[in-house]
Design an enzyme around this catalytic site. Sequence first.
Site, PDB file in Angstrom:
ATOM      1  N   LYS A  24      47.101  51.328  38.954  1.00  0.00           N
ATOM      2  CA  LYS A  24      47.137  50.546  37.706  1.00  0.00           C
ATOM      3  C   LYS A  24      45.741  50.488  37.077  1.00  0.00           C
ATOM      4  CE  LYS A  24      46.914  45.883  37.889  1.00  0.00           C
ATOM      5  NZ  LYS A  24      45.841  45.252  37.090  1.00  0.00           N
ATOM      6  N   ASN A  25      44.737  50.145  37.879  1.00  0.00           N
ATOM      7  CA  ASN A  25      43.417  49.870  37.311  1.00  0.00           C
ATOM      8  C   ASN A  25      42.651  51.124  36.905  1.00  0.00           C
ATOM      9  OD1 ASN A  25      44.010  47.221  37.514  1.00  0.00           O
ATOM     10  ND2 ASN A  25      42.691  46.799  39.284  1.00  0.00           N
ATOM     11  N   ASP A 126      31.447  37.944  27.616  1.00  0.00           N
ATOM     12  CA  ASP A 126      30.092  38.001  27.053  1.00  0.00           C
ATOM     13  C   ASP A 126      29.407  39.343  27.303  1.00  0.00           C
ATOM     14  OD1 ASP A 126      30.308  37.039  29.760  1.00  0.00           O
ATOM     15  OD2 ASP A 126      28.157  36.646  29.750  1.00  0.00           O
ATOM     16  N   ASP A 308      40.867  42.046  45.060  1.00  0.00           N
ATOM     17  CA  ASP A 308      42.301  42.278  44.836  1.00  0.00           C
ATOM     18  C   ASP A 308      43.094  42.352  46.148  1.00  0.00           C
ATOM     19  OD1 ASP A 308      41.743  42.314  42.170  1.00  0.00           O
ATOM     20  OD2 ASP A 308      41.843  44.495  41.950  1.00  0.00           O
ATOM     21  N   ARG A 400      53.655  43.595  36.924  1.00  0.00           N
ATOM     22  CA  ARG A 400      52.506  44.101  36.170  1.00  0.00           C
ATOM     23  C   ARG A 400      51.776  45.192  36.947  1.00  0.00           C
ATOM     24  NH1 ARG A 400      48.709  39.858  35.832  1.00  0.00           N
ATOM     25  NH2 ARG A 400      47.450  41.649  35.328  1.00  0.00           N
TER      26      ARG A 400
HETATM   27  N1  EPU Z   1      32.475  38.603  34.011  1.00  0.00           N
HETATM   28  C1  EPU Z   1      31.656  37.855  33.167  1.00  0.00           C
HETATM   29  N2  EPU Z   1      31.461  38.298  31.883  1.00  0.00           N
HETATM   30  C2  EPU Z   1      32.048  39.440  31.412  1.00  0.00           C
HETATM   31  C3  EPU Z   1      32.883  40.190  32.281  1.00  0.00           C
HETATM   32  C4  EPU Z   1      33.079  39.747  33.574  1.00  0.00           C
HETATM   33  O1  EPU Z   1      31.114  36.832  33.545  1.00  0.00           O
HETATM   34  O2  EPU Z   1      31.834  39.774  30.237  1.00  0.00           O
HETATM   35  C5  EPU Z   1      32.707  38.107  35.382  1.00  0.00           C
HETATM   36  C6  EPU Z   1      34.181  37.731  35.600  1.00  0.00           C
HETATM   37  O3  EPU Z   1      34.459  36.435  35.122  1.00  0.00           O
HETATM   38  C7  EPU Z   1      34.313  37.836  37.097  1.00  0.00           C
HETATM   39  C8  EPU Z   1      33.372  38.994  37.441  1.00  0.00           C
HETATM   40  O4  EPU Z   1      32.501  39.151  36.314  1.00  0.00           O
HETATM   41  O5  EPU Z   1      33.860  36.681  37.708  1.00  0.00           O
HETATM   42  C9  EPU Z   1      34.094  40.304  37.717  1.00  0.00           C
HETATM   43  O6  EPU Z   1      34.849  40.684  36.606  1.00  0.00           O
HETATM   44  P1  EPU Z   1      35.095  42.220  36.237  1.00  0.00           P
HETATM   45  O7  EPU Z   1      34.707  42.409  34.823  1.00  0.00           O
HETATM   46  O8  EPU Z   1      34.489  43.108  37.270  1.00  0.00           O
HETATM   47  O9  EPU Z   1      36.672  42.290  36.379  1.00  0.00           O
HETATM   48  P2  EPU Z   1      37.723  42.847  35.349  1.00  0.00           P
HETATM   49  O10 EPU Z   1      37.246  44.112  34.759  1.00  0.00           O
HETATM   50  O11 EPU Z   1      38.169  41.759  34.466  1.00  0.00           O
HETATM   51  C10 EPU Z   1      38.912  44.358  37.127  1.00  0.00           C
HETATM   52  C11 EPU Z   1      40.310  44.541  37.615  1.00  0.00           C
HETATM   53  C12 EPU Z   1      40.729  43.317  38.425  1.00  0.00           C
HETATM   54  C13 EPU Z   1      39.745  43.179  39.595  1.00  0.00           C
HETATM   55  C14 EPU Z   1      38.307  43.072  39.073  1.00  0.00           C
HETATM   56  C15 EPU Z   1      37.271  43.022  40.175  1.00  0.00           C
HETATM   57  C16 EPU Z   1      41.367  45.929  35.971  1.00  0.00           C
HETATM   58  C17 EPU Z   1      42.376  46.063  34.884  1.00  0.00           C
HETATM   59  N3  EPU Z   1      41.211  44.718  36.488  1.00  0.00           N
HETATM   60  O12 EPU Z   1      38.934  43.187  36.316  1.00  0.00           O
HETATM   61  O13 EPU Z   1      42.011  43.596  38.926  1.00  0.00           O
HETATM   62  O14 EPU Z   1      40.057  42.010  40.322  1.00  0.00           O
HETATM   63  O15 EPU Z   1      38.023  44.214  38.246  1.00  0.00           O
HETATM   64  O16 EPU Z   1      37.390  44.113  41.011  1.00  0.00           O
HETATM   65  O17 EPU Z   1      40.756  46.909  36.361  1.00  0.00           O
HETATM   66  C18 EPU Z   1      44.171  43.079  39.693  1.00  0.00           C
HETATM   67  O18 EPU Z   1      44.413  44.301  39.701  1.00  0.00           O
HETATM   68  O19 EPU Z   1      44.939  42.235  40.219  1.00  0.00           O
HETATM   69  C19 EPU Z   1      42.945  42.605  39.062  1.00  0.00           C
HETATM   70  C20 EPU Z   1      42.764  41.332  38.721  1.00  0.00           C
END
Ligand code: EPU
Length: 419
Positions: A24-25, A126, A308, A400
Amino acid sequence: MKNQRLIIEGGNALSGEIKVQGAKNSSLPIIAASLMCKGETVLKNCPCLTDTYASCRILTHLGCECRFDGNTLTVKADGLDKNEIPDELMREMRSSIIYMGALLGRCGRCSLSFPGGCELGPRPIDMHLNAMKKMGAKVNDEYGTIECVSEHGLKGRKITLKYPSVGTTENIILAAAKAKGETTIINAAREPEIVDLAAFINKCGGKIKGAGNSTVVIEGVSELYGCTHYIMPDRIAAATYISAVAATNGEINIHGIDASLCDSFMCVFEQMGCNIYVYDGCIYVNAKKPLKSVGKIITLPHPGFPTDAQAIIMSALCKAKGVSIFEETIFESRYRHVDSLVKMGADIKVIGKAAIINGVKKLYGAKVAATDLRGGAAMVVAGLGAEGITEIKDIEHIDRGYENIEKVITSLGGKITRT
Ligand code: EPU
């Protein structure tokens, strides 16, 4: 679909062979990237999930053509004639924010609303917005809408991330793929799904070096051309089925997965007492011995233990002899499944970022809810390992990220039905 439930009759040892679904990711950012390509993009091994369908709805709204044929998704983006994504489509999927980079790369402007909900606690954007600003986009994010414009195209820059965010790294790669000049991401996320995204863009004519490392360099190109790409296997789906096998003291042979993708969590199954053999793109796991506790596991960005897999493996550890501890460092609110596990007889205490699991002899079936995607999968794992009937509601969260979870579990001898 809303109001569906999974009914599980626990207590059967799972046993058999599966081929794991596409990731998925990795598929979500790659589908977004396909809108930047001329001609036809063919994505093989693309999982049929509500999130990939939601991505197709976004592309269709923007004027692209999308067609799913089994696990092959074909996208033709030549007809793209919009650059705004309405609120209801943005809210369907949390990762919709990556359309910012893709649309800026393709059209030089976009208008989006904030991505959906906060099921894992606050999920700020952000870092995404700052990166786009740094590349020269004018960003206005007042009144719930994000308007981004880069009249003369984005410019390559050196961008240092305060944290290796997966989505931010992907958004920058998308935006930089067609920007002018070279973009360097310092402290980039190193997840394998980012390597897959970069491999896809490079096949389309992009110039990305270093994906999978902390420094990624992207040299912008003027055009990208559609290609055929095979989506990498889903390591978290693999972790889920291995956990289900561990929770039921069964055995499994998983095909179609490079074991090195699973290094960040396989050591935990080994510590639990599972026997693991890796051969020719397969992982064999035998969990017939009683499970042992594993000490402390800290969730970390890749190559650390993935957040995850936390809920899913916690379900298996509920019956492991001794004390296991998780420390969740990525998301603020990722223990929402714990109440349901406790309802099923688990002994778990949450103190701040830590969850302390004292192994019990048995779990008992109960009526529970899927609180989020991985929390829902954790309920399936726990239900399979519990005595009696478990009924899981709110399973749209599970759909999902898992393609036909009940079919996979049934093929392994588990008793699970969808009502
Ligand atoms: N964060 C910030 N600011 C930002 C972006 C992120 O503070 O602008 C913080 C988030 O709040 C969090 C941390 O950084 O505390 C990590 O967030 P990240 O951006 O790495 O996660 P994401 O891109 O939103 C993806 C996966 C998630 C997975 C995380 C961490 C996808 C679609 N989603 O999310 O997958 O948990 O990376 O590995 O790729 C899942 O598949 O169940 C899932 C939630």
